[in-house]
Design a protein around this motif. Structure first.
Motif, PDB file in Angstrom:
ATOM      1  N   MET A   1     -41.015  24.637  12.804  1.00  0.00           N
ATOM      2  CA  MET A   1     -40.235  25.465  11.919  1.00  0.00           C
ATOM      3  C   MET A   1     -38.798  25.401  12.372  1.00  0.00           C
ATOM      4  SD  MET A   1     -40.993  29.419  12.993  1.00  0.00           S
ATOM      5  CE  MET A   1     -39.451  30.213  13.249  1.00  0.00           C
ATOM      6  N   GLY A   2     -37.887  25.433  11.431  1.00  0.00           N
ATOM      7  CA  GLY A   2     -36.469  25.446  11.738  1.00  0.00           C
ATOM      8  C   GLY A   2     -35.974  26.876  11.891  1.00  0.00           C
ATOM      9  N   ALA A   3     -34.919  27.039  12.645  1.00  0.00           N
ATOM     10  CA  ALA A   3     -34.309  28.352  12.852  1.00  0.00           C
ATOM     11  C   ALA A   3     -32.826  28.144  13.141  1.00  0.00           C
ATOM     12  CB  ALA A   3     -34.973  29.089  14.001  1.00  0.00           C
ATOM     13  N   VAL A   4     -32.080  29.218  13.177  1.00  0.00           N
ATOM     14  CA  VAL A   4     -30.659  29.139  13.484  1.00  0.00           C
ATOM     15  C   VAL A   4     -30.454  28.912  14.981  1.00  0.00           C
ATOM     16  CG1 VAL A   4     -28.489  30.415  13.450  1.00  0.00           C
ATOM     17  CG2 VAL A   4     -30.013  30.520  11.490  1.00  0.00           C
ATOM     18  N   SER A   5     -31.291  29.538  15.818  1.00  0.00           N
ATOM     19  CA  SER A   5     -31.195  29.376  17.273  1.00  0.00           C
ATOM     20  C   SER A   5     -32.599  29.419  17.862  1.00  0.00           C
ATOM     21  CB  SER A   5     -30.350  30.499  17.885  1.00  0.00           C
ATOM     22  OG  SER A   5     -31.029  31.736  17.778  1.00  0.00           O
ATOM     23  N   LEU A   6     -32.733  28.896  19.091  1.00  0.00           N
ATOM     24  CA  LEU A   6     -34.035  28.947  19.748  1.00  0.00           C
ATOM     25  C   LEU A   6     -34.468  30.387  19.984  1.00  0.00           C
ATOM     26  CD1 LEU A   6     -33.892  26.057  22.384  1.00  0.00           C
ATOM     27  CD2 LEU A   6     -35.100  26.101  20.195  1.00  0.00           C
ATOM     28  N   SER A   7     -33.532  31.236  20.343  1.00  0.00           N
ATOM     29  CA  SER A   7     -33.907  32.635  20.604  1.00  0.00           C
ATOM     30  C   SER A   7     -34.383  33.324  19.328  1.00  0.00           C
ATOM     31  CB  SER A   7     -32.759  33.402  21.252  1.00  0.00           C
ATOM     32  OG  SER A   7     -31.619  33.398  20.427  1.00  0.00           O
ATOM     33  N   GLU A   8     -33.749  33.022  18.184  1.00  0.00           N
ATOM     34  CA  GLU A   8     -34.192  33.602  16.914  1.00  0.00           C
ATOM     35  C   GLU A   8     -35.578  33.092  16.540  1.00  0.00           C
ATOM     36  OE1 GLU A   8     -33.061  32.446  12.604  1.00  0.00           O
ATOM     37  OE2 GLU A   8     -31.611  33.992  13.222  1.00  0.00           O
ATOM     38  N   GLY A   9     -35.805  31.794  16.693  1.00  0.00           N
ATOM     39  CA  GLY A   9     -37.110  31.224  16.390  1.00  0.00           C
ATOM     40  C   GLY A   9     -38.195  31.777  17.303  1.00  0.00           C
TER      41      GLY A   9
END
Length: 90
Positions: free
Chosen positions: A1-9
């Motif tokens: 899955m894509g996310a804005v940042s690793l921490s958000e994901g």
């Protein structure tokens, strides 16, 4: 899955599946980095994002990561409910 940042994901996965994502790696050619977790013998969940410390790649990034709307379309709640009941998400 894509996310804005690793921490958000990672936070999204933690909220939906109640698991912490272990570190993954970097993809210098694509300018991305990731977190990975095994879901079974032949499957895994990957959180992949643009690496802010990497150079801009010469070619388009994988999976339309330039367009982060795709990150909003993946429903981990649905996956978790189906798989917790012993079903299949496919």
């Amino acid at each position: 899955m894509g996310a804005v940042s690793l921490s958000e994901g990672a936070a999204y996965v933690r909220e939906c599946l109640e698991v912490d994502m272990p570190p993954g790696g970097q993809h210098p050619r694509m300018g991305t980095h990731n977190l990975l977790i095994s879901l079974g013998p032949a499957s895994f969940l990957e959180v992949i994002v643009n690496d802010p410390d990497a150079s801009t790649p010469a070619e388009p990034r994988w999976d339309d990561l330039e367009d982060l709307r795709a990150a909003q379309e993946f429903d981990l709640d649905c996956w978790h409910e189906v798989n917790s009941a012993g079903g299949s998400s496919t």
